[in-house]
Write a protein that holds these residues in place. Structure first.
Motif, PDB file in Angstrom:
ATOM      1  N   THR A 188     -12.169  10.968 -73.988  1.00 26.05           N
ATOM      2  CA  THR A 188     -13.592  11.227 -74.254  1.00 26.05           C
ATOM      3  C   THR A 188     -14.396  11.194 -72.961  1.00 26.05           C
ATOM      4  N   ARG A 215     -10.176   5.389 -77.652  1.00 26.22           N
ATOM      5  CA  ARG A 215     -11.296   6.330 -77.676  1.00 26.22           C
ATOM      6  C   ARG A 215     -12.458   5.773 -78.505  1.00 26.22           C
ATOM      7  N   THR A 273     -20.509  11.674 -75.134  1.00 25.86           N
ATOM      8  CA  THR A 273     -19.150  11.573 -75.652  1.00 25.86           C
ATOM      9  C   THR A 273     -18.642  12.983 -75.942  1.00 25.86           C
ATOM     10  N   THR A 321     -14.839  15.132 -77.779  1.00 22.78           N
ATOM     11  CA  THR A 321     -13.456  15.022 -78.228  1.00 22.78           C
ATOM     12  C   THR A 321     -12.553  15.221 -77.011  1.00 22.78           C
TER      13      THR A 321
END
Length: 327
Positions: free
Chosen positions: A123, A273, A298, A300
């Motif tokens: 992240t 994460r 943040t 993915t």
């Protein structure tokens, strides 16, 4: 008959072995963490990456129930620390907080001992916009004045950087290309001496992370002409962006993210994460980030990796066009 039963028993044996492997992996993930976790920072202590790492380490350690220990591995533009991360065991006890330099920049300037795909991306955690600043005694009071003066006196004005191929160098080369001006590059051995050179009048301008120059902007030693980002910095609400000044391609934001050696078990990677995302989005952490000149963000893992691939392409283009080398 015995021969015909061998494949059947072999299949049973393999199935059992697979089940034992899955069970062992699950148990490993459930037992984790059993000892302190290492967070590699590929830069020296005291810099912006180190400051962000130490803020997050305390919070994440409390969430995971084991200390997160910051391990500074400086050198070679951050590639030493990233290489150490790539080569670490993928057991969930080594991660790294990295900036784009050793991922997007240095591999375009040297034969790095790793590739972007050698890492596991978890992240983003923060971004710090670059700001175009001048010495307040330079007589340059706006971006328009800087461009006008640079065009009138090519190569007379100079800018500092933390060294060839660093973010301040690349940022200013993008500015030169987009504004169609010539400025003299004066490389220093690090961000701190580059800013000192600007404060001392050895150079007139620089494009640097907001964090190390905030205090100098606030006390009037340096003047911020523009923020090289898509939006204005909350810490400098009255300073326009480069896009507002007609230079939308002049963007240079330092994004910080968490990476791991490839192959960390999915269950552990997910927990790490989630712990970092939880830390970054905590209200008190947002305030601390703002004080550091940073913004919490943040992403993915896939989004983070795609961003670094896009950054690498951007850096490659300007490095080639400006003929930038490490010498």
């Amino acid at each position: 008959m015995a021969l015909s039963r061998r494949p059947f028993f072999a299949t049973i044996a393999l199935t059992c072995m697979g089940g034992l492997f899955i069970a062992a992996t699950t148990a490993h993930a459930e037992d984790w963490p059993a000892r302190p976790i290492k967070l590699i920072v590929p830069y020296a202590a005291g810099g912006p990456t180190d400051a962000i790492a130490r803020l997050l380490a305390t919070k994440v350690g409390a969430t995971l129930g084991k200390p997160v220990v910051v391990d500074n591995r400086a050198g070679a533009g951050g590639t030493i620390g990233v290489d150490a991360t790539v080569k670490a065991p993928a057991d969930g006890y080594t991660f790294a907080l990295v900036a784009p330099g050793p991922l997007a920049g240095m591999p375009n300037l040297m034969k790095a001992p790793y590739a972007l795909d050698d890492l596991q991306y978890l992240t983003l955690v923060a971004k710090i916009p670059s700001v175009l600043v001048v010495n307040s005694k330079s007589g340059i009071d706006s971006l328009e004045t800087l461009v006008k003066k640079a065009k009138a006196e090519p190569d007379k004005l100079s800018y500092s950087s933390a060294g060839p191929g660093t973010t301040p160098h690349i940022g200013m080369e993008i500015f030169k290309d987009q504004a169609k001006v010539n400025l003299l590059h004066v490389p220093y051995k690090g961000a701190a001496p580059a800013i000192t050179g600007l404060l001392g009048g050895e150079v007139q301008v620089a494009m640097v992370d907001l964090l190390p120059v905030m205090a100098h902007i606030n006390n009037g030693s340096l003047k911020a002409l523009a923020v090289a980002a898509a939006s204005r910095a909350p810490q400098l609400p009255n300073v326009p962006t480069t896009a507002e000044k007609g230079l939308p391609k002049v963007t240079m934001e330092t994004t910080y993210g968490i990476v791991a050696p490839k192959g960390v078990p999915a269950a552990i990677a997910t927990r790490v994460r989630e712990a970092f995302v939880s830390a970054v989005t905590a209200p008190e952490m947002k305030q601390q980030f703002l004080q550091q000149g940073a913004l919490p963000v943040t992403a993915t893992g896939a989004e983070y990796q795609q961003l670094m691939q896009a950054e690498a392409a951007k850096w490659k283009e300007i490095i080639s066009k400006a003929k930038i080398t490490l010498e």
